[in-house]
Design a protein around this motif. Sequence first.
Motif, PDB file in Angstrom:
ATOM      1  N   ALA A   1       0.827  -1.207   0.000  1.00  0.00           N
ATOM      2  CA  ALA A   1       0.000   0.000   0.000  1.00  0.00           C
ATOM      3  C   ALA A   1       0.864   1.261   0.000  1.00  0.00           C
ATOM      4  O   ALA A   1       0.526   2.256  -0.655  1.00  0.00           O
TER       5      ALA A   1
ATOM      6  N   ASN B   1      -3.665   7.760   3.163  1.00  0.00           N
ATOM      7  CA  ASN B   1      -4.322   6.740   2.332  1.00  0.00           C
ATOM      8  C   ASN B   1      -3.885   5.331   2.712  1.00  0.00           C
ATOM      9  O   ASN B   1      -4.661   4.374   2.624  1.00  0.00           O
TER      10      ASN B   1
ATOM     11  N   SER C   1      -6.192   2.043   3.995  1.00  0.00           N
ATOM     12  CA  SER C   1      -6.026   0.662   3.532  1.00  0.00           C
ATOM     13  C   SER C   1      -5.862  -0.286   4.711  1.00  0.00           C
ATOM     14  O   SER C   1      -6.383  -1.409   4.693  1.00  0.00           O
TER      15      SER C   1
ATOM     16  N   THR D   1      -9.108  -1.084   6.284  1.00  0.00           N
ATOM     17  CA  THR D   1      -9.888  -2.012   5.463  1.00  0.00           C
ATOM     18  C   THR D   1      -9.595  -3.470   5.808  1.00  0.00           C
ATOM     19  O   THR D   1     -10.505  -4.307   5.834  1.00  0.00           O
TER      20      THR D   1
ATOM     21  N   HIS E   1     -14.237   3.087   7.891  1.00  0.00           N
ATOM     22  CA  HIS E   1     -13.563   3.367   6.612  1.00  0.00           C
ATOM     23  C   HIS E   1     -14.364   4.369   5.796  1.00  0.00           C
ATOM     24  O   HIS E   1     -13.796   5.301   5.201  1.00  0.00           O
TER      25      HIS E   1
ATOM     26  N   ASP F   1     -12.915   8.057   4.740  1.00  0.00           N
ATOM     27  CA  ASP F   1     -12.559   8.218   3.330  1.00  0.00           C
ATOM     28  C   ASP F   1     -13.325   9.403   2.747  1.00  0.00           C
ATOM     29  O   ASP F   1     -14.549   9.343   2.593  1.00  0.00           O
TER      30      ASP F   1
END
Length: 317
Positions: free
Chosen positions: A204, A235, A239, A242, A305, A309
């Motif tokens: 990532a 970012n 990830s 997630t 998330h 986001d």
Amino acid sequence: MIRYALTRLALLLLGLLVASVLIFFSLRVLPGDIAQVIAGSTGSPEQVAALRERLGLDAPLWAQYGDWLAGVLRGDLGTSLITGTPVTTELAQKAQVTVPLGIMALLVALVVSVPLGVASAMRRGKPVGTGLSVGAQFFAAVPVVWAGMMLVVVFAVWLGWLPAQGFPRNGWSDPGAAFRSLVLPALTIGVVEGAMLLRFVRSATIQASDQDYVRTAAAKGLTRNQALIRHGLPNVGLSIVTVLGLQIAGIIVGAVVVEQLFSLPGIGRMLVEDVGRRDLPKVQGELLALTGFVLIIGFIVDLVHRALDPRQRGDSA
């Protein structure tokens, strides 16, 4: 956001319903007779038949499932056929070991994976980055049992710093002893799960470093690493959020093995023992509780998330 949350909640409830069906009926196809196990080898056919009638085992499977599901909706996961103790009571007792173990293992995994994964990506192509990548590949492939045995040999046998097995009889009334007994099990799970998460963090971070906004920030005077840390790592954090649900599921699976290895009186060890004793009402309650926990964690991760986001905050579905 509200519509999305309600949709995810409906899927969670549907997942629990499907899981309850699969758990109940898959356990019923296992060989053996529960009533015969309880009655023992000396039980007569008449005693076994009477026991089956008393336990409701002579009713059709769909009726047994309906009764169990009705109890679940009331918060009753069933009662152990062996001890007669409610499943919720035993789960609450064993959770005093498994929940702290899981939290400690997750912290170890995050401490191992996030800084080392970012460092490996920022130094890719260099000896440090290559070494971290190879180390992650190795530890991700290591069986949990082998990792636990090696940690016991080093920290319990050779150095004598930590206990090799067991949990204090008085539980958390002695916090120091209880904590020390969970250190090696948490390290065992955390190092293996952390190695797998490290590989994801590295990928990532590399992907984030190749984005246009990082290149633009670097062109404006920042070094590439400064641009990555300032603009790319948020970012990467999304990830990580997630995959946390999957990591927690992996930690639960690891706890089943590790609690056996380290003789910890937790939910995982209780589940294995109950399967061996064919205490099916208790096993199905334990499996449903664990499944529900994983689904709820996934539900929370999805909401977090989406809230973090910025690309999805304005979506209505």
